[in-house]
Motif scaffolding. Structure first.
Motif, PDB file in Angstrom:
ATOM      1  N   ARG A  18       0.834  -1.205   0.000  1.00  0.00           N
ATOM      2  CA  ARG A  18       0.000   0.000   0.000  1.00  0.00           C
ATOM      3  C   ARG A  18       0.870   1.257   0.000  1.00  0.00           C
ATOM      4  N   ILE A  19       1.925   1.260   0.826  1.00  0.00           N
ATOM      5  CA  ILE A  19       2.833   2.411   0.904  1.00  0.00           C
ATOM      6  C   ILE A  19       3.566   2.606  -0.416  1.00  0.00           C
ATOM      7  N   ARG A  20       4.056   1.502  -0.984  1.00  0.00           N
ATOM      8  CA  ARG A  20       4.789   1.594  -2.250  1.00  0.00           C
ATOM      9  C   ARG A  20       3.878   2.112  -3.365  1.00  0.00           C
ATOM     10  N   ALA A  21       2.639   1.637  -3.398  1.00  0.00           N
ATOM     11  CA  ALA A  21       1.682   2.108  -4.400  1.00  0.00           C
ATOM     12  C   ALA A  21       1.434   3.598  -4.235  1.00  0.00           C
ATOM     13  N   ALA A  22       1.279   4.051  -2.996  1.00  0.00           N
ATOM     14  CA  ALA A  22       1.050   5.475  -2.738  1.00  0.00           C
ATOM     15  C   ALA A  22       2.253   6.308  -3.189  1.00  0.00           C
ATOM     16  N   GLU A  23       3.459   5.808  -2.947  1.00  0.00           N
ATOM     17  CA  GLU A  23       4.665   6.531  -3.374  1.00  0.00           C
ATOM     18  C   GLU A  23       4.721   6.682  -4.889  1.00  0.00           C
ATOM     19  N   THR A  32       0.844  -4.041  -7.890  1.00  0.00           N
ATOM     20  CA  THR A  32       1.054  -5.495  -7.936  1.00  0.00           C
ATOM     21  C   THR A  32       1.322  -5.939  -9.368  1.00  0.00           C
ATOM     22  N   ARG A  33       0.565  -5.412 -10.328  1.00  0.00           N
ATOM     23  CA  ARG A  33       0.805  -5.755 -11.736  1.00  0.00           C
ATOM     24  C   ARG A  33       2.210  -5.324 -12.160  1.00  0.00           C
ATOM     25  N   ASP A  34       2.608  -4.109 -11.763  1.00  0.00           N
ATOM     26  CA  ASP A  34       3.942  -3.612 -12.121  1.00  0.00           C
ATOM     27  C   ASP A  34       5.047  -4.481 -11.530  1.00  0.00           C
ATOM     28  N   ILE A  35       4.879  -4.887 -10.274  1.00  0.00           N
ATOM     29  CA  ILE A  35       5.883  -5.731  -9.611  1.00  0.00           C
ATOM     30  C   ILE A  35       5.986  -7.081 -10.298  1.00  0.00           C
ATOM     31  N   LEU A  36       4.831  -7.706 -10.597  1.00  0.00           N
ATOM     32  CA  LEU A  36       4.850  -9.006 -11.270  1.00  0.00           C
ATOM     33  C   LEU A  36       5.466  -8.901 -12.657  1.00  0.00           C
ATOM     34  N   ASP A  41       9.694 -10.064 -16.377  1.00  0.00           N
ATOM     35  CA  ASP A  41      10.511  -9.547 -17.480  1.00  0.00           C
ATOM     36  C   ASP A  41      11.988  -9.723 -17.191  1.00  0.00           C
ATOM     37  N   GLU A  42      12.364  -9.598 -15.910  1.00  0.00           N
ATOM     38  CA  GLU A  42      13.765  -9.768 -15.512  1.00  0.00           C
ATOM     39  C   GLU A  42      14.224 -11.191 -15.813  1.00  0.00           C
ATOM     40  N   ASP A  43      13.353 -12.170 -15.574  1.00  0.00           N
ATOM     41  CA  ASP A  43      13.701 -13.564 -15.857  1.00  0.00           C
ATOM     42  C   ASP A  43      13.829 -13.816 -17.350  1.00  0.00           C
TER      43      ASP A  43
END
Length: 81
Positions: A18-23, A32-36, A41-43
């Motif tokens: 929640r904090i990361r999304a707010a930032e 969550t979509r961006d993190i996944l 993509d890194e793999d």
């Protein structure tokens, strides 16, 4: 588009999300979509060659260009007679 539900998410992890999304000015779903996407993509990134990996390892130390020493003739080969 598909959707998933994540159950039994740790409260601390949800708070950090929640904090990361707010930032980033986004919703928890978008974060969550961006993190996944970033993780997957890194793999999928092609493996680096050894020279590139070594260069990236030493770049923070300011080693951009090394002086190549002059070549010398090889020593005389030993004789076994």
């Amino acid at each position: 588009m598909a959707s998933i539900t994540v159950r039994n998410l740790d409260d601390g992890l949800k708070r950090r999300l929640r904090i990361r999304a707010a930032e980033h000015g986004s919703s928890m779903e978008q974060e969550t979509r961006d993190i996944l996407k970033a993780a997957l993509d890194e793999d999928a990134a092609p493996p680096k060659n050894l020279g590139t990996a070594i260069h990236e390892l030493f770049r923070p130390f300011g080693v951009e260009k090394l002086e190549i020493p002059p070549r010398e003739s090889i020593r005389e080969l030993p004789r076994f007679d």
